[in-house]
Motif scaffolding. Sequence first.
Motif, PDB file in Angstrom:
ATOM      1  N   ASN A 175      -2.529  16.872 -16.702  1.00  0.00           N
ATOM      2  CA  ASN A 175      -2.512  15.468 -16.288  1.00  0.00           C
ATOM      3  C   ASN A 175      -1.811  15.219 -14.962  1.00  0.00           C
ATOM      4  O   ASN A 175      -1.011  14.309 -14.822  1.00  0.00           O
ATOM      5  CB  ASN A 175      -1.945  14.565 -17.384  1.00  0.00           C
ATOM      6  CG  ASN A 175      -0.717  15.176 -18.029  1.00  0.00           C
ATOM      7  OD1 ASN A 175      -0.093  16.047 -17.409  1.00  0.00           O
ATOM      8  ND2 ASN A 175      -0.362  14.756 -19.218  1.00  0.00           N
ATOM      9  N   THR A 176      -2.144  16.044 -13.982  1.00  0.00           N
ATOM     10  CA  THR A 176      -1.619  15.825 -12.643  1.00  0.00           C
ATOM     11  C   THR A 176      -2.747  15.277 -11.783  1.00  0.00           C
ATOM     12  O   THR A 176      -3.857  15.785 -11.841  1.00  0.00           O
ATOM     13  CB  THR A 176      -1.135  17.146 -12.036  1.00  0.00           C
ATOM     14  OG1 THR A 176      -0.401  17.841 -13.023  1.00  0.00           O
ATOM     15  CG2 THR A 176      -0.289  16.918 -10.813  1.00  0.00           C
ATOM     16  N   ILE A 177      -2.443  14.243 -11.016  1.00  0.00           N
ATOM     17  CA  ILE A 177      -3.438  13.728 -10.092  1.00  0.00           C
ATOM     18  C   ILE A 177      -2.872  13.842  -8.684  1.00  0.00           C
ATOM     19  O   ILE A 177      -1.804  13.307  -8.385  1.00  0.00           O
ATOM     20  CB  ILE A 177      -3.829  12.286 -10.438  1.00  0.00           C
ATOM     21  CG1 ILE A 177      -4.657  12.314 -11.730  1.00  0.00           C
ATOM     22  CG2 ILE A 177      -4.646  11.666  -9.336  1.00  0.00           C
ATOM     23  CD1 ILE A 177      -4.803  11.010 -12.387  1.00  0.00           C
ATOM     24  N   THR A 178      -3.560  14.590  -7.850  1.00  0.00           N
ATOM     25  CA  THR A 178      -3.074  14.772  -6.483  1.00  0.00           C
ATOM     26  C   THR A 178      -4.119  14.261  -5.499  1.00  0.00           C
ATOM     27  O   THR A 178      -5.278  14.064  -5.845  1.00  0.00           O
ATOM     28  CB  THR A 178      -2.785  16.256  -6.168  1.00  0.00           C
ATOM     29  OG1 THR A 178      -4.011  16.969  -6.290  1.00  0.00           O
ATOM     30  CG2 THR A 178      -1.756  16.846  -7.084  1.00  0.00           C
ATOM     31  N   ALA A 214       1.891   4.483 -10.477  1.00  0.00           N
ATOM     32  CA  ALA A 214       1.075   4.025  -9.348  1.00  0.00           C
ATOM     33  C   ALA A 214      -0.396   3.931  -9.729  1.00  0.00           C
ATOM     34  O   ALA A 214      -1.178   3.294  -9.039  1.00  0.00           O
ATOM     35  CB  ALA A 214       1.242   4.973  -8.167  1.00  0.00           C
ATOM     36  N   LEU A 215      -0.762   4.562 -10.824  1.00  0.00           N
ATOM     37  CA  LEU A 215      -2.151   4.522 -11.277  1.00  0.00           C
ATOM     38  C   LEU A 215      -2.449   3.163 -11.906  1.00  0.00           C
ATOM     39  O   LEU A 215      -1.537   2.478 -12.358  1.00  0.00           O
ATOM     40  CB  LEU A 215      -2.399   5.643 -12.295  1.00  0.00           C
ATOM     41  CG  LEU A 215      -2.380   7.053 -11.715  1.00  0.00           C
ATOM     42  CD1 LEU A 215      -2.396   8.078 -12.824  1.00  0.00           C
ATOM     43  CD2 LEU A 215      -3.562   7.272 -10.794  1.00  0.00           C
ATOM     44  N   PRO A 216      -3.728   2.769 -11.939  1.00  0.00           N
ATOM     45  CA  PRO A 216      -4.040   1.440 -12.478  1.00  0.00           C
ATOM     46  C   PRO A 216      -3.741   1.358 -13.974  1.00  0.00           C
ATOM     47  O   PRO A 216      -3.852   2.347 -14.700  1.00  0.00           O
ATOM     48  CB  PRO A 216      -5.535   1.303 -12.217  1.00  0.00           C
ATOM     49  CG  PRO A 216      -6.043   2.689 -12.077  1.00  0.00           C
ATOM     50  CD  PRO A 216      -4.923   3.469 -11.477  1.00  0.00           C
ATOM     51  N   THR A 217      -3.350   0.164 -14.395  1.00  0.00           N
ATOM     52  CA  THR A 217      -3.143  -0.075 -15.821  1.00  0.00           C
ATOM     53  C   THR A 217      -4.397  -0.755 -16.345  1.00  0.00           C
ATOM     54  O   THR A 217      -4.762  -1.820 -15.867  1.00  0.00           O
ATOM     55  CB  THR A 217      -1.925  -0.977 -16.056  1.00  0.00           C
ATOM     56  OG1 THR A 217      -1.919  -1.971 -15.024  1.00  0.00           O
ATOM     57  CG2 THR A 217      -0.640  -0.199 -16.030  1.00  0.00           C
ATOM     58  N   THR A 233       0.836  -1.195   0.000  1.00  0.00           N
ATOM     59  CA  THR A 233       0.000   0.000   0.000  1.00  0.00           C
ATOM     60  C   THR A 233       0.876   1.251   0.000  1.00  0.00           C
ATOM     61  O   THR A 233       1.890   1.320   0.670  1.00  0.00           O
ATOM     62  CB  THR A 233      -0.916   0.026   1.228  1.00  0.00           C
ATOM     63  OG1 THR A 233      -0.111  -0.183   2.382  1.00  0.00           O
ATOM     64  CG2 THR A 233      -1.992  -1.018   1.135  1.00  0.00           C
ATOM     65  N   LEU A 234       0.432   2.209  -0.759  1.00  0.00           N
ATOM     66  CA  LEU A 234       1.101   3.498  -0.822  1.00  0.00           C
ATOM     67  C   LEU A 234       0.315   4.457   0.068  1.00  0.00           C
ATOM     68  O   LEU A 234      -0.840   4.736  -0.193  1.00  0.00           O
ATOM     69  CB  LEU A 234       1.131   3.998  -2.265  1.00  0.00           C
ATOM     70  CG  LEU A 234       1.712   5.381  -2.500  1.00  0.00           C
ATOM     71  CD1 LEU A 234       3.198   5.405  -2.183  1.00  0.00           C
ATOM     72  CD2 LEU A 234       1.471   5.830  -3.921  1.00  0.00           C
ATOM     73  N   VAL A 235       0.965   4.889   1.146  1.00  0.00           N
ATOM     74  CA  VAL A 235       0.285   5.798   2.063  1.00  0.00           C
ATOM     75  C   VAL A 235       0.546   7.231   1.620  1.00  0.00           C
ATOM     76  O   VAL A 235       1.688   7.607   1.363  1.00  0.00           O
ATOM     77  CB  VAL A 235       0.763   5.570   3.514  1.00  0.00           C
ATOM     78  CG1 VAL A 235       0.146   6.593   4.445  1.00  0.00           C
ATOM     79  CG2 VAL A 235       0.395   4.177   3.960  1.00  0.00           C
ATOM     80  N   VAL A 236      -0.519   8.004   1.514  1.00  0.00           N
ATOM     81  CA  VAL A 236      -0.378   9.361   0.998  1.00  0.00           C
ATOM     82  C   VAL A 236      -0.925  10.380   1.989  1.00  0.00           C
ATOM     83  O   VAL A 236      -1.774  10.074   2.816  1.00  0.00           O
ATOM     84  CB  VAL A 236      -1.110   9.529  -0.349  1.00  0.00           C
ATOM     85  CG1 VAL A 236      -0.432   8.746  -1.433  1.00  0.00           C
ATOM     86  CG2 VAL A 236      -2.563   9.131  -0.228  1.00  0.00           C
ATOM     87  N   LEU A 248      -3.546   4.460  -0.941  1.00  0.00           N
ATOM     88  CA  LEU A 248      -4.004   4.466  -2.329  1.00  0.00           C
ATOM     89  C   LEU A 248      -4.492   3.071  -2.703  1.00  0.00           C
ATOM     90  O   LEU A 248      -3.805   2.082  -2.467  1.00  0.00           O
ATOM     91  CB  LEU A 248      -2.872   4.903  -3.257  1.00  0.00           C
ATOM     92  CG  LEU A 248      -3.211   4.936  -4.740  1.00  0.00           C
ATOM     93  CD1 LEU A 248      -4.080   6.133  -5.069  1.00  0.00           C
ATOM     94  CD2 LEU A 248      -1.961   4.964  -5.585  1.00  0.00           C
ATOM     95  N   ALA A 249      -5.692   3.011  -3.280  1.00  0.00           N
ATOM     96  CA  ALA A 249      -6.231   1.742  -3.736  1.00  0.00           C
ATOM     97  C   ALA A 249      -6.532   1.862  -5.220  1.00  0.00           C
ATOM     98  O   ALA A 249      -6.995   2.901  -5.674  1.00  0.00           O
ATOM     99  CB  ALA A 249      -7.504   1.404  -2.959  1.00  0.00           C
ATOM    100  N   THR A 250      -6.236   0.794  -5.964  1.00  0.00           N
ATOM    101  CA  THR A 250      -6.491   0.845  -7.400  1.00  0.00           C
ATOM    102  C   THR A 250      -7.193  -0.434  -7.844  1.00  0.00           C
ATOM    103  O   THR A 250      -7.081  -1.472  -7.198  1.00  0.00           O
ATOM    104  CB  THR A 250      -5.187   0.976  -8.209  1.00  0.00           C
ATOM    105  OG1 THR A 250      -4.317  -0.090  -7.809  1.00  0.00           O
ATOM    106  CG2 THR A 250      -4.519   2.302  -7.985  1.00  0.00           C
ATOM    107  N   ASP A 251      -7.947  -0.320  -8.909  1.00  0.00           N
ATOM    108  CA  ASP A 251      -8.620  -1.468  -9.493  1.00  0.00           C
ATOM    109  C   ASP A 251      -8.312  -1.457 -10.992  1.00  0.00           C
ATOM    110  O   ASP A 251      -8.758  -0.561 -11.710  1.00  0.00           O
ATOM    111  CB  ASP A 251     -10.126  -1.365  -9.236  1.00  0.00           C
ATOM    112  CG  ASP A 251     -10.855  -2.644  -9.654  1.00  0.00           C
ATOM    113  OD1 ASP A 251     -10.394  -3.276 -10.629  1.00  0.00           O
ATOM    114  OD2 ASP A 251     -11.860  -2.987  -9.013  1.00  0.00           O
ATOM    115  N   ASN A 252      -7.535  -2.425 -11.428  1.00  0.00           N
ATOM    116  CA  ASN A 252      -7.123  -2.434 -12.831  1.00  0.00           C
ATOM    117  C   ASN A 252      -8.270  -2.730 -13.782  1.00  0.00           C
ATOM    118  O   ASN A 252      -8.337  -2.197 -14.879  1.00  0.00           O
ATOM    119  CB  ASN A 252      -6.013  -3.474 -13.053  1.00  0.00           C
ATOM    120  CG  ASN A 252      -4.680  -2.976 -12.535  1.00  0.00           C
ATOM    121  OD1 ASN A 252      -4.487  -1.768 -12.398  1.00  0.00           O
ATOM    122  ND2 ASN A 252      -3.793  -3.892 -12.214  1.00  0.00           N
TER     123      ASN A 252
END
Lengths: 242, 247
Positions: A41-44, A18-21, A5-8, A51-55
């Motif tokens: 194209n900046t995501i903050t 780090a974004l989903p592919t 997990t990436l803690v932000v 951070l949670a992602t779903d590919n």
Amino acid sequence: MATSTLVVVPGDEIAQDALPTPTGKKKTLTLGPGLRHIPPNTITTTIAGALATDNRKNAAWIDANSGRYLPTVGDLVIATVQSSAADNFNCAITPNTPYATLPHLAFEGASRKTRPVLLPNSLVYARVVNAGKESSPELTCVDPSTGNSEGLGPLKGGTIFKVSLGMARRLLLRSKGEVTVLDHIGTKVGFEITVGRNGLVHVDGGDVKTVLAVGKAIQETDEQALGEKGQKKLAERILKSL
Amino acid sequence: MAPEATLSHLHRADGSATYSHNGYCIIGAVNGPVEVMRRDELPEEATIEVNVRPAAGVGSPKERHLEMLLHNTLRGIILTRSIPRTLVQITLQVRSLPEEETSCGVSPSLIILPHLLHTALLALLSASIPLSTILTSTLIAIPANSSPLTSPTAPDLLRAKPIRSAHVFAFSADGKMLLNESDGTFNFEEWDEAAETAEQVCCRDEGGVGLGEGMEVDGQEGGNLDVWLREVVNKKVQWETRWKSAK
């Protein structure tokens, strides 16, 4: 789900890797709670969490279990009717926030002549259909395409229990949420639960003792973050007392 | 000594934090976004209300002054436009002060300011209020006849008396200065040096992300504030996701 997990903290820029592919058909990225897009194209991030992602869905969001519930379109909530206006009910989703509107006609089988009668302080299970920041949230108890209630509507009997927002989310995830205590209790006694994303769980069962035991079990699992073994032990203890 | 912080311990507030550092202990609570009173409502922004309650007695002009400083600083980092026509209420209760607070030769409202800012930020993080960035803050005291002190404790200040000037700086995560309050006599070179020292303490080194590097920047204090804050958030996330690893 990412394994590490990436803690932000707020203001962190999410790196492209780090974004989903995207693996599915969906090519546009969906941003969930806690993320904002600054063109081009900046995501903050805007909140602190993991951070949670779903590919598959090509979605990213920040997982955090704190703060007040903010209505989001599509969420199932347990709302309390506060008053009835000309053609809608005013409902409270969370305390001390502007009331959400629930039209009288947004119930199964309701028409101009047969309107549902809901007294102040009665509970309804509803879906959020509009949660723009420009207006107060709007609720509905029917599926607009079919006209069926699909489980939504007034909640009768039973009582409600407060749980954390994270717990409500886990309960709605079913098996992925790893809340097994209810399955264990459910093998011996019958009960019915309704989970609102706004951190409320409605429990209804045969008698008061069961209702309280089930509610307490959910709250205890939430507060002590019980794992599988802990939940089994808790269920055994509760069944013994019933 | 790095500050100590406990998050989300008040169950009736939307977010809360207790912070203790250098003899100061402050409880912060945040409620929001909630319904705002009609006369305070802003059509396109959230209203921010800051209440500072002293350790003893009722609020005085000193607290009002601190509230104003906090309000103006926090308004810059809260994304008020994403939650319009709502209220974010921040209450900060000072629980304990160091004994030497009044006799250390620096204005009491200046010494407590970084602690209040940190408490407010932690409570906001705990309440998941949308923020554009984080902030870190520190006090730099310049004694008349020794080298500048970074984030000194009250006994430190007492020993270094007389203090010629004291400066409070707050920086955002990307190193932008959000707040500066200075007191006493100083020239521009001294102020510049103090600002640079404060930035090193508050912000993470560009490029360097190692914890060890943060320590080196500020040897006598032991820890960079940005690194410390991330550690606090890390603990919060671990606590919230502990069910995933529970047996």
